[in-house]
Motif scaffolding. Structure first.
Motif, PDB file in Angstrom:
ATOM      1  N   ALA A 166       0.832  -1.210   0.000  1.00 26.38           N
ATOM      2  CA  ALA A 166       0.000   0.000   0.000  1.00 26.38           C
ATOM      3  C   ALA A 166       0.863   1.255   0.000  1.00 26.38           C
ATOM      4  O   ALA A 166       0.381   2.345  -0.279  1.00 26.38           O
ATOM      5  CB  ALA A 166      -0.922   0.001   1.219  1.00 26.38           C
ATOM      6  N   GLY A 222       2.661   1.883  -4.234  1.00 22.38           N
ATOM      7  CA  GLY A 222       1.865   1.902  -5.457  1.00 22.38           C
ATOM      8  C   GLY A 222       1.676   0.548  -6.101  1.00 22.38           C
ATOM      9  O   GLY A 222       1.110   0.452  -7.191  1.00 22.38           O
ATOM     10  N   ARG A 274      -0.314  -1.892  -5.398  1.00 23.51           N
ATOM     11  CA  ARG A 274      -1.725  -2.268  -5.577  1.00 23.51           C
ATOM     12  C   ARG A 274      -2.296  -1.707  -6.873  1.00 23.51           C
ATOM     13  O   ARG A 274      -3.127  -2.326  -7.516  1.00 23.51           O
ATOM     14  CB  ARG A 274      -2.563  -1.807  -4.398  1.00 23.51           C
ATOM     15  N   GLU A 275      -1.839  -0.527  -7.248  1.00 25.48           N
ATOM     16  CA  GLU A 275      -2.312   0.090  -8.491  1.00 25.48           C
ATOM     17  C   GLU A 275      -1.535  -0.432  -9.703  1.00 25.48           C
ATOM     18  O   GLU A 275      -2.087  -0.555 -10.794  1.00 25.48           O
ATOM     19  CB  GLU A 275      -2.150   1.619  -8.421  1.00 25.48           C
ATOM     20  N   ARG A 276      -0.275  -0.731  -9.514  1.00 22.41           N
ATOM     21  CA  ARG A 276       0.581  -1.134 -10.638  1.00 22.41           C
ATOM     22  C   ARG A 276       0.433  -2.600 -11.027  1.00 22.41           C
ATOM     23  O   ARG A 276       0.582  -2.935 -12.213  1.00 22.41           O
ATOM     24  CB  ARG A 276       2.040  -0.838 -10.303  1.00 22.41           C
ATOM     25  N   PRO A 306      -2.235  -4.601 -11.341  1.00 19.24           N
ATOM     26  CA  PRO A 306      -3.240  -4.844 -12.376  1.00 19.24           C
ATOM     27  C   PRO A 306      -2.808  -4.334 -13.757  1.00 19.24           C
ATOM     28  O   PRO A 306      -3.221  -4.874 -14.784  1.00 19.24           O
ATOM     29  CB  PRO A 306      -4.470  -4.084 -11.886  1.00 19.24           C
ATOM     30  N   MET A 307      -1.956  -3.311 -13.787  1.00 21.72           N
ATOM     31  CA  MET A 307      -1.471  -2.779 -15.059  1.00 21.72           C
ATOM     32  C   MET A 307      -0.653  -3.831 -15.828  1.00 21.72           C
ATOM     33  O   MET A 307      -0.593  -3.787 -17.056  1.00 21.72           O
ATOM     34  CB  MET A 307      -0.602  -1.545 -14.829  1.00 21.72           C
ATOM     35  N   ARG A 366      -0.850  -4.757 -19.875  1.00 20.42           N
ATOM     36  CA  ARG A 366       0.312  -4.148 -20.518  1.00 20.42           C
ATOM     37  C   ARG A 366       0.546  -4.721 -21.915  1.00 20.42           C
ATOM     38  O   ARG A 366       0.541  -5.921 -22.120  1.00 20.42           O
ATOM     39  CB  ARG A 366       1.536  -4.392 -19.642  1.00 20.42           C
ATOM     40  N   PRO A 399       5.344  -0.962 -15.481  1.00 23.97           N
ATOM     41  CA  PRO A 399       4.685   0.023 -14.616  1.00 23.97           C
ATOM     42  C   PRO A 399       5.423   0.364 -13.321  1.00 23.97           C
ATOM     43  O   PRO A 399       5.133   1.385 -12.715  1.00 23.97           O
ATOM     44  CB  PRO A 399       3.324  -0.595 -14.312  1.00 23.97           C
TER      45      PRO A 399
END
Length: 141
Positions: free
Chosen positions: A89, A92, A94-96, A98-99, A103, A110
């Motif tokens: 947390a 980043g 958690r956000e990266r 899924p990218m 991709r 990411p």
């Protein structure tokens, strides 16, 4: 396994540099190692002790701040362009993550950022913990 500051751990072809970065806990380790994306080498700075998980212990907070500054310098010297924390947390992830599923081959990895952003992460850790120590000092007076 017991390690000393600066030890190198070989995992197949991967070399992991181990650094003692006390503060979060006395035995916290932070790591620097290479990863490759499409044949391009990137350096990961993995901070092993995100957060002050203890009470108002001024000396321990100052140790944390000093460890963040020291590791910042180590990461800078090696050109780290990926910052990873022991808490997803905080970096980043958690956000990266899924990218990665979405991709395309031409897109950048990411987790790779400009080295100045990695430096900024450690400056933030250093400065915020130092501010905590100053706040404790202010409460004494």
């Amino acid at each position: 396994m017991a390690v000393k500051d600066g030890d190198l751990l070989a995992l197949g072809n991967t070399r992991v540099q181990l650094y003692v970065t006390p503060g979060h806990t006395p035995g916290t380790l932070s790591l620097i190692f290479s990863v490759y994306d499409q044949g391009v080498e990137h350096k990961v700075a993995l901070w092993g002790g995100t957060g002050l998980n203890f009470g108002p212990d001024r000396q321990r907070i100052l140790t944390y701040s000093a460890s963040a500054e020291r590791f910042r310098g180590l990461a800078k010297a090696q050109g780290a362009d990926i910052f990873i924390s022991n808490h997803p947390a905080r970096d980043g992830a958690r956000e990266r993550l899924p990218m990665l599923k979405q991709r395309q081959p031409s897109q950048a990895y990411p987790f790779v950022v400009e080295p100045v952003e990695v430096q900024g992460a450690f400056e933030l850790l250093r400065d915020c913990s130092y501010a905590q120590a100053l706040q404790l000092d202010a409460k004494k007076h």
